[in-house]
Design a protein around this motif. Structure first.
Motif, PDB file in Angstrom:
ATOM      1  N   GLN A 119       0.833  -1.194   0.000  1.00 29.68           N
ATOM      2  CA  GLN A 119       0.000   0.000   0.000  1.00 29.68           C
ATOM      3  C   GLN A 119       0.870   1.246   0.000  1.00 29.68           C
ATOM      4  N   LEU A 120       0.485   2.219  -0.798  1.00 33.94           N
ATOM      5  CA  LEU A 120       1.267   3.460  -0.799  1.00 33.94           C
ATOM      6  C   LEU A 120       1.071   4.203   0.516  1.00 33.94           C
ATOM      7  N   THR A 121       2.113   4.894   0.944  1.00 32.65           N
ATOM      8  CA  THR A 121       1.930   5.755   2.126  1.00 32.65           C
ATOM      9  C   THR A 121       1.134   6.989   1.692  1.00 32.65           C
ATOM     10  N   GLN A 148       3.319   9.276  -0.259  1.00 30.38           N
ATOM     11  CA  GLN A 148       3.542   8.855  -1.653  1.00 30.38           C
ATOM     12  C   GLN A 148       2.335   9.211  -2.512  1.00 30.38           C
ATOM     13  N   ASP A 170      13.321  11.338   2.523  1.00 25.36           N
ATOM     14  CA  ASP A 170      14.408  10.737   3.261  1.00 25.36           C
ATOM     15  C   ASP A 170      14.738   9.364   2.653  1.00 25.36           C
ATOM     16  N   VAL A 171      15.929   8.875   2.934  1.00 24.69           N
ATOM     17  CA  VAL A 171      16.295   7.548   2.442  1.00 24.69           C
ATOM     18  C   VAL A 171      15.249   6.545   2.902  1.00 24.69           C
ATOM     19  N   SER A 211      12.184   6.337   1.877  1.00 31.03           N
ATOM     20  CA  SER A 211      10.808   6.826   1.912  1.00 31.03           C
ATOM     21  C   SER A 211      10.001   6.325   0.712  1.00 31.03           C
ATOM     22  N   THR A 271      11.306   5.569  -5.392  1.00 35.52           N
ATOM     23  CA  THR A 271      11.344   4.821  -6.643  1.00 35.52           C
ATOM     24  C   THR A 271       9.941   4.472  -7.127  1.00 35.52           C
ATOM     25  N   LEU A 272       9.117   4.047  -6.195  1.00 35.86           N
ATOM     26  CA  LEU A 272       7.767   3.658  -6.564  1.00 35.86           C
ATOM     27  C   LEU A 272       6.980   4.861  -7.094  1.00 35.86           C
ATOM     28  N   PRO A 290       7.547   4.262   5.010  1.00 32.12           N
ATOM     29  CA  PRO A 290       6.611   3.137   4.995  1.00 32.12           C
ATOM     30  C   PRO A 290       6.459   2.577   6.406  1.00 32.12           C
ATOM     31  N   ARG A 295       8.890   0.610   9.952  1.00 35.61           N
ATOM     32  CA  ARG A 295      10.326   0.881  10.063  1.00 35.61           C
ATOM     33  C   ARG A 295      10.662   1.254  11.496  1.00 35.61           C
ATOM     34  N   ASP A 313      19.352  -1.027  -2.376  1.00 33.86           N
ATOM     35  CA  ASP A 313      18.272  -1.519  -1.542  1.00 33.86           C
ATOM     36  C   ASP A 313      18.381  -3.022  -1.288  1.00 33.86           C
ATOM     37  N   PRO A 347      16.898  -5.198   1.712  1.00 28.24           N
ATOM     38  CA  PRO A 347      16.151  -5.120   2.976  1.00 28.24           C
ATOM     39  C   PRO A 347      16.683  -6.036   4.079  1.00 28.24           C
ATOM     40  N   ARG A 392      15.710  -1.171   6.283  1.00 30.75           N
ATOM     41  CA  ARG A 392      14.744  -1.229   5.190  1.00 30.75           C
ATOM     42  C   ARG A 392      13.818  -2.420   5.328  1.00 30.75           C
TER      43      ARG A 392
HETATM   44  P1  ADP Z   1      14.350   5.804  -1.552  1.00 37.19           P
HETATM   45  O1  ADP Z   1      13.313   6.822  -1.290  1.00 37.19           O
HETATM   46  O2  ADP Z   1      15.482   5.878  -0.594  1.00 37.19           O
HETATM   47  O3  ADP Z   1      14.773   5.748  -2.990  1.00 37.19           O
HETATM   48  P2  ADP Z   1      13.242   3.262  -2.176  1.00 37.19           P
HETATM   49  O4  ADP Z   1      12.374   3.750  -3.251  1.00 37.19           O
HETATM   50  O5  ADP Z   1      14.474   2.511  -2.545  1.00 37.19           O
HETATM   51  O6  ADP Z   1      13.652   4.435  -1.210  1.00 37.19           O
HETATM   52  O7  ADP Z   1      12.350   2.398  -1.185  1.00 37.19           O
HETATM   53  C1  ADP Z   1      12.907   1.833  -0.027  1.00 37.19           C
HETATM   54  C2  ADP Z   1      12.246   0.499   0.280  1.00 37.19           C
HETATM   55  O8  ADP Z   1      10.920   0.687   0.725  1.00 37.19           O
HETATM   56  C3  ADP Z   1      12.169  -0.406  -0.899  1.00 37.19           C
HETATM   57  O9  ADP Z   1      12.460  -1.721  -0.470  1.00 37.19           O
HETATM   58  C4  ADP Z   1      10.741  -0.288  -1.347  1.00 37.19           C
HETATM   59  O10 ADP Z   1      10.310  -1.446  -2.010  1.00 37.19           O
HETATM   60  C5  ADP Z   1      10.030  -0.104  -0.038  1.00 37.19           C
HETATM   61  N1  ADP Z   1       8.770   0.650  -0.128  1.00 37.19           N
HETATM   62  C6  ADP Z   1       8.509   1.697  -0.937  1.00 37.19           C
HETATM   63  N2  ADP Z   1       7.257   2.151  -0.734  1.00 37.19           N
HETATM   64  C7  ADP Z   1       6.711   1.356   0.226  1.00 37.19           C
HETATM   65  C8  ADP Z   1       5.435   1.317   0.866  1.00 37.19           C
HETATM   66  N3  ADP Z   1       4.478   2.171   0.562  1.00 37.19           N
HETATM   67  N4  ADP Z   1       5.245   0.381   1.826  1.00 37.19           N
HETATM   68  C9  ADP Z   1       6.213  -0.492   2.133  1.00 37.19           C
HETATM   69  N5  ADP Z   1       7.428  -0.514   1.569  1.00 37.19           N
HETATM   70  C10 ADP Z   1       7.689   0.406   0.622  1.00 37.19           C
END
Ligand code: ADP
Ligand code: MG
Length: 705
Positions: free
Chosen positions: A274-276, A279, A303-304, A306, A309-310, A456, A459, A561, A563, A590
């Motif tokens: 689920q998106l935060t 996001q 922040d790192v 967060s 990428t998605l 997310p 954490r 990344d 985890p 992560r």
């Molecule tokens: P950054 O913002 O540092 O680029 P990433 O995009 O690499 O972060 O995401 C960090 C981790 O969190 C990845 O493993 C990603 O799959 C996971 N992630 C991203 N969005 C969510 C979410 N909404 N819920 C849970 N995990 C998430």
């Protein structure tokens, strides 16, 4: 005779500046013209506006001005450091002792016992008698002294060895500035439009320039400095705002009005989690931008970890749904590969075609790839700066995404945006190095900012500690416990260009030591000198848990990344900046497990400064707070990497301390950019001319953030 206004004359035309001094001024202070000299602002001021009397001197160390009559000179002691000239000053209320260790002959030549003099220096007490060691001394009735120093707030200018050798101490610089101000048939004119100087109660420019060098009193000095700081912020903000306006008027961008099948299918069926809320909000902000035929320029700060990428991936789908291609550029091969893998993996069910282009993609593989780009069958191209090469041409590039944008130079980013000549592609940039708000306002004046201010769920804060060599075995013991739980760990070494050789050696030694200590685990190594295939292989091994500890230089700093990795050990942690440490730490924490970051100090106990910085890391988790601390400790130049960002250095303003002035200046610039974006109105001509000169002098014409 030159036809330039007098303040733009070369500095050599100023009385008292010969060729030798001119070179020193140019090299040390960047002073070429009279105006440059006026814009070389004092570093500090000494308030000599009060005359003291010997009888009332009390405070040890206080800087005081005294006038009175000199007593007899005596030379005492022998040998360097001992030999000194002494005298006394009698001002009618008492007698102070005077001592000089240097320049004693000069003093004896210039002054006689009985002369009336002015002294300036710090008080100390010797057997209850006030004494001044090395006071500045001037004849009481010296006219020049009376103008420059006597009973005033006295400016002190920056110095350097070269300046000193050219005989240009602060006093001499004072004299030169004074000569410029005196010679003036009129000072550099006002350029801030009158309604704004009135609205923001700014001192007129001429007066500000006078007062900043020779303040009449503290209130005027403050007003002068405020005006000049305002001016600096105002000019930069104006450049940013007018650029933004221009961008909107130039090439139109493709509008992406539809939220189509790809986006919806992904959102409904293929979201991995689920998106935060954050996001979702940022995706909405981007969506609104993309719907318009106006080029988007948006920076996502998060922040790192967060989940930027998605967000990028979902924005890419919007472009695809509207028939356009996407380019995603990352600063390292490892990161590009990682993005490529996760994009390919997540988008495979949708039939979206992604390709990877980095420096190590061979010519043979490159050819069909480039052809696919040109005929539009490749939808998303992911890569490193290899993307900006001329041979890379798209059919319909509609969106560029730049990951870790602070790692790219201005020119690189701009070149990517040139890859669609007909329509300007939208831009989405991402960064985990949060720019403190005060700075972002100015630096990113022509960029919209979205913030992912939520991690997310699930954490846990990363437990951070500070250790040194004496604790190494305990640290390794702890590491073993974590490995036994099935976790993985990073061990990171600093690598800087200046000491690359020894730094690399340290990494390999560290790797050997760990391999010997953890015989039952596999220890991998990654550094910049390895071939891309080797790096890739090592990363993959780590990611797929075939290796358990990854020793590396900072190549893993951004974005990687894994985890399952829960321990981050940073060697020589004191050599990293805070923001960099935060980035590194962000590689762990992560997954769902408790994660740890151990900051190994190269020296133990660490120096005070190192302790202070590392302690801040132990106490803070919030990237924004850490960025602010970093900014406070390092200053904006270092923080931004000023050269790379292409921003001019501020002469007097300070983005941290002067945040309120910055806010006002920005508002003023905004008003003006809306009212008269090209500065065409007659009352803005002076400003336009000044702004053009400012842009030229600071090389801002190319700047595009
Ligand atoms: P950054 O913002 O540092 O680029 P990433 O995009 O690499 O972060 O995401 C960090 C981790 O969190 C990845 O493993 C990603 O799959 C996971 N992630 C991203 N969005 C969510 C979410 N909404 N819920 C849970 N995990 C998430
Ligand atoms: Mg990332």
């Amino acid at each position: 005779m030159s036809t330039r206004p007098y303040w733009q004359q070369e500095i050599t035309y100023l009385k008292g500046v010969g060729p030798h001094r001119a070179v020193a001024l140019q090299e040390s202070l960047n002073i070429y013209t009279w105006e440059d000299l006026l814009l070389c602002f004092p570093r500090k001021y000494m308030d000599r506006s009060r005359l003291h009397t010997v009888a009332t001197l009390q405070e040890e160390g206080e800087a005081v001005t005294l006038t009175g009559r000199l007593g007899a000179f005596e030379t005492q002691g022998t040998g360097p450091g001992k030999k000194r000239l002494t005298s006394t000053l009698d001002d009618g209320t008492g007698t102070a002792l005077l001592t000089w260790f240097q320049g004693t002959q000069w003093i004896q030549r210039r002054f006689k016992p009985g002369d009336e003099v002015v002294l300036f220096g710090r008080v100390s007490f010797f057997q209850n008698q006030a004494q001044l060691v090395h006071p500045e001394i001037d004849p009481l009735r010296d006219e020049e002294h009376a103008v420059l120093n006597h009973l005033k707030i006295v400016p002190f200018y920056p110095g350097s060895d070269a300046l000193k050798q050219a005989g240009l101490d602060s006093r001499q610089l004072r004299r030169l500035v004074h000569a410029v101000l005196e010679a003036a048939p009129g000072l550099p004119p006002e350029f801030i439009p009158a309604p704004l100087t009135a609205q923001y109660q700014l001192l007129p420019r001429e007066q500000a320039l006078q007062q900043v060098h020779f303040p009449q009193d503290r209130a005027l000095l403050r007003a002068a400095r405020r005006r000049l700081k305002f001016e600096e912020f105002f000019l930069l903000d104006l450049v940013m705002f007018s650029r933004r306006q221009l961008r909107r008027l130039q090439r139109p961008a493709p509008a992406f009005p539809h939220i189509g099948q790809l986006f919806n299918t992904f959102y409904e069926n293929h979201l991995p989690f689920q998106l935060t809320q954050a996001q979702k909000r940022v995706i909405k902000e981007v969506r609104a931008d993309l719907a318009l035929p106006i080029q988007m320029n948006r920076l996502v700060q998060g922040d790192v970890g967060s989940g930027k990428t998605l967000v990028a991936l979902m924005c890419a789908l919007i472009a695809l749904d509207n028939g356009y291609q996407v380019a995603l550029m990352a600063p390292t091969e490892i990161l590009a590969e990682q993005h490529f893998r996760s994009f390919s993996h997540l988008l495979a069910p949708l039939g979206v075609r992604c390709q990877l282009l980095t420096g190590s993609v061979k010519a043979r593989a490159r050819k069909p790839l480039l052809a696919e780009l040109l005929d539009g069958s490749c939808h998303i191209l992911i890569g490193t700066h290899a993307l900006i090469e001329d041979s890379v041409q798209f059919a319909r590039l509609g969106l560029t995404i730049i990951d870790e944008q602070h790692k790219f130079g201005v020119a690189q980013r701009t070149r990517l945006w040139q890859k669609n000549q007909a329509l300007a592609p939208h831009n989405l940039a991402m960064t985990a190095t949060p720019i403190p708000r005060t700075l972002a306002m100015t630096v990113y004046g022509d960029v919209d900012i979205s913030v992912i201010d939520e991690l997310p769920p699930g954490r846990k804060p990363i437990t951070t500690t500070m250790r040194g060599d004496p604790h190494r075995l305990r640290v390794y013991g702890f590491l073993r416990e974590e490995l036994e739980k099935g976790r993985q760990a990073y061990v990171v070494y600093p690598l800087v260009e200046q000491s690359a050789k020894t730094d690399l050696l340290a990494v390999t030694h560290g790797w050997e030591a760990l391999s010997q200590y953890f015989t039952d685990y596999r220890v991998g190594i990654v550094h910049g000198r390895m071939s891309p295939e080797d790096k890739e292989g090592q990363m993959r091994d780590f990611k797929e848990r075939r290796s358990h500890i990854l020793v590396s230089t900072t190549v893993i700093e951004v974005g990687v990344d894994v985890p399952n990795a829960s321990v981050m050990i940073i060697e020589n942690a004191e050599r990293f900046g805070l923001s960099q440490l935060h980035q590194l730490r962000g590689r762990v924490g992560r997954g769902a497990e408790q994660s740890y970051c151990i900051l190994m100090s190269g020296k133990w106990p660490a120096t005070r400064d190192a302790q202070q910085r590392l302690k801040a890391m132990c106490e803070h988790q919030d990237g924004f707070r850490i960025a602010e601390l970093d900014l406070e400790l390092r200053g904006p130049g270092d923080f931004l990497g000023t050269r790379q960002s292409g921003l001019p250095e501020f002469r007097i303003a300070d983005v941290v301390m002067d945040a309120d002035i910055l806010g006002e200046a920005r508002e003023a610039a905004r008003q003006l950019a809306i009212q008269d974006p090209d500065l065409q109105q007659p009352e803005h001509q002076a400003l336009q001319q000044h702004l053009n000169r400012y842009i030229r002098q600071n090389g801002l014409a190319e700047l595009r953030l």
